[in-house]
Design a protein around this motif. Structure first.
Motif, mmCIF file in Angstrom:
data_model
loop_
_atom_site.group_PDB
_atom_site.id
_atom_site.type_symbol
_atom_site.label_atom_id
_atom_site.label_comp_id
_atom_site.label_asym_id
_atom_site.label_seq_id
_atom_site.Cartn_x
_atom_site.Cartn_y
_atom_site.Cartn_z
ATOM 1 N N PRO A 22 -13.647 5.643 5.231
ATOM 2 C CA PRO A 22 -12.505 6.419 4.750
ATOM 3 C C PRO A 22 -12.928 7.591 3.853
ATOM 4 C CG PRO A 22 -12.021 4.097 4.598
ATOM 5 C CD PRO A 22 -13.486 4.215 4.943
ATOM 6 N N TYR A 32 -4.464 6.888 -6.513
ATOM 7 C CA TYR A 32 -3.256 6.662 -5.702
ATOM 8 C C TYR A 32 -3.051 5.194 -5.340
ATOM 9 C CZ TYR A 32 -7.029 6.690 -2.299
ATOM 10 O OH TYR A 32 -8.208 6.418 -1.654
ATOM 11 N N CYS A 33 -4.041 4.346 -5.600
ATOM 12 C CA CYS A 33 -4.107 3.057 -4.907
ATOM 13 C C CYS A 33 -3.676 1.857 -5.757
ATOM 14 C CB CYS A 33 -5.526 2.833 -4.388
ATOM 15 S SG CYS A 33 -5.612 1.438 -3.280
ATOM 16 N N ARG A 51 2.756 5.037 -5.893
ATOM 17 C CA ARG A 51 2.847 3.607 -6.191
ATOM 18 C C ARG A 51 3.012 3.416 -7.693
ATOM 19 N NH1 ARG A 51 4.204 0.518 -3.059
ATOM 20 N NH2 ARG A 51 5.644 2.227 -3.072
ATOM 21 N N ASP A 54 -10.009 7.143 7.253
ATOM 22 C CA ASP A 54 -8.627 7.138 6.744
ATOM 23 C C ASP A 54 -8.408 8.447 5.999
ATOM 24 O OD1 ASP A 54 -8.486 4.488 7.515
ATOM 25 O OD2 ASP A 54 -8.431 3.667 5.480
ATOM 26 N N ILE A 55 -7.225 9.023 6.149
ATOM 27 C CA ILE A 55 -6.929 10.286 5.464
ATOM 28 C C ILE A 55 -5.521 10.246 4.871
ATOM 29 C CG2 ILE A 55 -6.494 12.771 5.819
ATOM 30 C CD1 ILE A 55 -8.750 12.685 7.908
ATOM 31 N N ILE A 56 -5.418 10.746 3.647
ATOM 32 C CA ILE A 56 -4.105 10.888 3.011
ATOM 33 C C ILE A 56 -3.781 12.377 2.953
ATOM 34 C CG2 ILE A 56 -2.797 10.596 0.871
ATOM 35 C CD1 ILE A 56 -4.527 8.172 0.226
ATOM 36 N N ILE A 87 0.799 -1.228 0.000
ATOM 37 C CA ILE A 87 0.000 0.000 0.000
ATOM 38 C C ILE A 87 0.832 1.278 0.000
ATOM 39 C CG2 ILE A 87 -0.405 0.265 2.507
ATOM 40 C CD1 ILE A 87 -3.393 0.343 0.425
ATOM 41 N N ARG A 88 1.955 1.255 0.727
ATOM 42 C CA ARG A 88 2.858 2.415 0.745
ATOM 43 C C ARG A 88 4.293 1.935 0.682
ATOM 44 N NH1 ARG A 88 -1.461 3.699 3.741
ATOM 45 N NH2 ARG A 88 -0.757 2.184 5.250
ATOM 46 N N TYR A 120 -2.063 9.158 6.747
ATOM 47 C CA TYR A 120 -0.885 8.775 5.967
ATOM 48 C C TYR A 120 -0.399 9.928 5.110
ATOM 49 C CZ TYR A 120 -3.277 4.349 6.840
ATOM 50 O OH TYR A 120 -3.934 3.306 7.428
ATOM 51 N N ILE A 121 0.903 9.947 4.872
ATOM 52 C CA ILE A 121 1.433 10.829 3.831
ATOM 53 C C ILE A 121 1.325 10.059 2.523
ATOM 54 C CG2 ILE A 121 3.561 11.854 2.904
ATOM 55 C CD1 ILE A 121 4.361 12.576 5.712
ATOM 56 N N TYR A 122 0.894 10.745 1.494
ATOM 57 C CA TYR A 122 0.748 10.093 0.186
ATOM 58 C C TYR A 122 2.072 9.449 -0.246
ATOM 59 C CZ TYR A 122 0.884 9.691 -4.837
ATOM 60 O OH TYR A 122 1.087 9.213 -6.101
ATOM 61 N N SER A 123 1.963 8.234 -0.738
ATOM 62 C CA SER A 123 3.148 7.497 -1.188
ATOM 63 C C SER A 123 2.901 7.054 -2.638
ATOM 64 C CB SER A 123 3.324 6.281 -0.264
ATOM 65 O OG SER A 123 4.261 5.389 -0.756
ATOM 66 N N GLN A 132 -10.437 10.179 2.976
ATOM 67 C CA GLN A 132 -9.167 10.476 2.259
ATOM 68 C C GLN A 132 -8.843 11.958 2.192
ATOM 69 O OE1 GLN A 132 -7.751 7.807 2.206
ATOM 70 N NE2 GLN A 132 -9.093 6.147 1.584
#
Ligand code: 5AD
Ligand code: SF4
Length: 516
Positions: free
Chosen positions: A331, A231-232, A407, A371-373, A117-118, A402-405, A333
């Motif tokens: 979530p 993002y996913c 992918r 959940d939040i990005i 996921i990250r 989370y910090i956006y990562s 986001q």
């Protein structure tokens, strides 16, 4: 049945004769053994293929006893879906004659069931593979395998092939039922065995499971995700949405109730899409919950919800209460409609708030978590502030933040991003401060109240103390006889902290009422 279907059903052997997917590099030297690497391009394709349901899984006679005198160890990363997959793999290992062990030093087979996921989830796995290298050198017969979501990524498989020669097997989330064959190949072969189907397989109902504990149980209701948020990685690693038949789920929950389990967590990457793929029946998550609430089991939860498909019928059914708990993880986001748009979440700040309003109107005492990005590409200060204000407006009681990562292979990874990492970190800190503050605020009213707690065991910090969760998923610590582990008890709260409650044990709740 065409060749691909036969391949997916495990009736013919994939790989050697006909590698299903293309890879950039030529790894043909590995072709002497099973070699079916993943392809993100293939994984992206969603057809109208029919899902076939099987209950014909069995361990072939030639593999019986493969594990006699051998031990297995599985380390699980990521979400509850992965934890549950680990229970299935443990079931297969036991069926093959292996014994479980909880130390790597003792193991003959080590599996890392990974999360993609990250980036930091992936780095942990690469780090662990590094740690395992000396063990492999010491014990050449040891088998090391990488499975789960990272194995579905082309770049990861290529990296492992290139630099992690301590790995003996890589197999994907759609290949779990092939574990006996993969182990067999790995024992025979000197090369890495790679078997990752990019397209999902059918649903196999009768896979063995060794469940973790006897108090709470996970039950899959559907697999995969078709939402493709930009993002996913999940739609690529877990395949297209496919629902288990209602009858199979209901039967599994009934059996768990009969075995004395107290809580069920229904699992799916996007549970609100449950039933969308049924062509013969009109039966959605609301219908399923309405049927499950009649089963005599005290607690039923579900995860993870997508706001888009959260329909009125589901809200109506959840409002009936009983064993359907009044805690919903939803979530969001981001609180900015512009960011939600480029995330392809397919709802706006306003429509999310409208959904929350409907849920609160139907279930006045509901607890919402999310959940939040933060730091999505080009997120402005104002857009981030919209997330902060939405958090307050909804009154969330907890959030995973989370910090956006980026992918690889997802649309967002190609977006140019002008927000420096320091700014993203600072936003995360501000958000986390708010999350803590609001959690503490939500805990305060519990002081002096009596709550029902499902006792899970000793507290992690103090073996003298027992701990468990309330219906709203609040952690409660209290002193009580160990005999109440696994029971639902009443506890009077004496102290409210930010993330947990302390209390005094009152007694076991005799008969939890279940709606009829
Ligand atoms: N970067 C950061 N967080 C992510 N999530 C999913 N993908 C990413 C990503 N690329 C978060 C979302 C999701 C949770 C399981 O993980 O918030 O709800
Ligand atoms: Fe991680 Fe998502 Fe895979 Fe779960 S489904 S293990 S969260 S990548």
């Amino acid at each position: 049945m065409n060749e691909e279907q036969r391949l997916q059903a495990g009736l013919i052997k994939p790989g050697i004769e006909k590698p299903a997917n293309k890879v950039e590099k030529d790894y043909s030297k590995y072709f002497e053994t099973v070699y079916t690497p993943p392809s993100l391009k293939e994984a992206k394709k969603r057809g109208k293929e029919e899902i076939a349901y099987h209950d014909d899984f069995r361990i072939e006679e030639r593999f019986l006893g493969m594990g006699n005198g051998r031990k297995f160890y599985i380390r699980t990363y990521g979400c509850q879906m992965n934890e549950h997959d680990t229970e299935v793999m443990a079931g297969i290992f036991i069926g093959l004659g292996y014994e479980p062990t909880d130390t790597v030093d003792d193991a003959d087979v080590i599996l890392l069931n990974t999360c993609a996921i990250r980036e930091n989830a992936e780095n942990k796995v690469f780090g662990e593979l590094g740690h395992l290298k000396p063990l492999k050198l010491e014990k050449p017969d040891l088998l090391i395998g990488v499975c789960g979501c990272m194995s579905q990524e082309e770049s990861v498989v290529n990296k492992i092939l290139k630099t992690y020669d301590q790995v003996d097997m890589i197999f994907g989330t759609h290949n779990i039922h092939r574990l006996p064959n993969i182990l067999h190949e790995a024992y025979l072969s000197k090369e890495m065995v790679v078997e990752v189907w990019s397209k999902e397989g059918d649903i196999i109902e009768n896979l063995p499971k060794v469940r973790h504990g006897n108090i709470k149980a996970w039950v899959n209701i559907m697999y995969g995700c078709d939402k493709f948020c930009t993002y996913c990685i999940v739609p690529y690693t877990r395949g297209k949405e496919r629902s288990r038949r209602p009858h199979d789920i209901i039967q599994e929950v009934r059996q768990l109730a009969a075995q004395g389990y107290k809580e069920i967590m229904l699992l799916g990457q996007n549970v609100n899409a449950y039933g969308k793929d049924f062509e013969d029946i009109d039966y959605r998550l609301g219908d399923l919950m309405d049927d499950l609430r009649k089963i005599n089991i005290p607690r039923i939860r579900f995860t993870t919800s997508h706001p888009r498909d959260f329909d009125d019928h589901l809200i109506e059914v959840l409002a009936k209460g009983g064993n359907l708990l009044d805690h919903i993880h939803l979530p969001v986001q981001s609180g900015s409609s512009d960011i939600l748009k480029i995330m392809a979440r397919k709802y706006t700040r306003e429509s999310y708030l409208e959904l929350v309003r409907k849920i609160k109107a139907a279930i006045p005492n509901v607890t919402l978590t999310t959940d939040i990005i933060v730091g999505f590409p080009n997120e402005t200060e104002e857009q981030f502030e919209e997330t902060m204000s939405l958090y307050k407006e909804v009154g969330f009681e907890m959030a995973y933040t989370y910090i956006y990562s980026p992918r690889e292979g997802t649309p967002a990874a190609k977006m140019v991003d002008n927000i420096p990492m320091e700014v993203k970190k600072e936003r995360l800190q501000r958000l986390n401060a708010l999350v803590n503050e609001m959690s503490a605020e939500a805990m305060k009213p519990y002081k002096g109240k009596i709550v029902k707690v499902l006792v899970e065991g000793e507290s992690k910090r103090n073996p003298e103390v027992l701990s468990g969760y309330t219906e709203k998923n609040k952690l409660v610590n209290f002193k009580a006889p160990r005999s109440v582990i696994g029971e639902i008890v009443e506890v009077k709260i004496t102290e409210a902290k930010t993330w947990s409650l302390d209390g005094e044990y009152i007694g076991v709740v005799e008969e939890d009422k279940v709606m009829s």
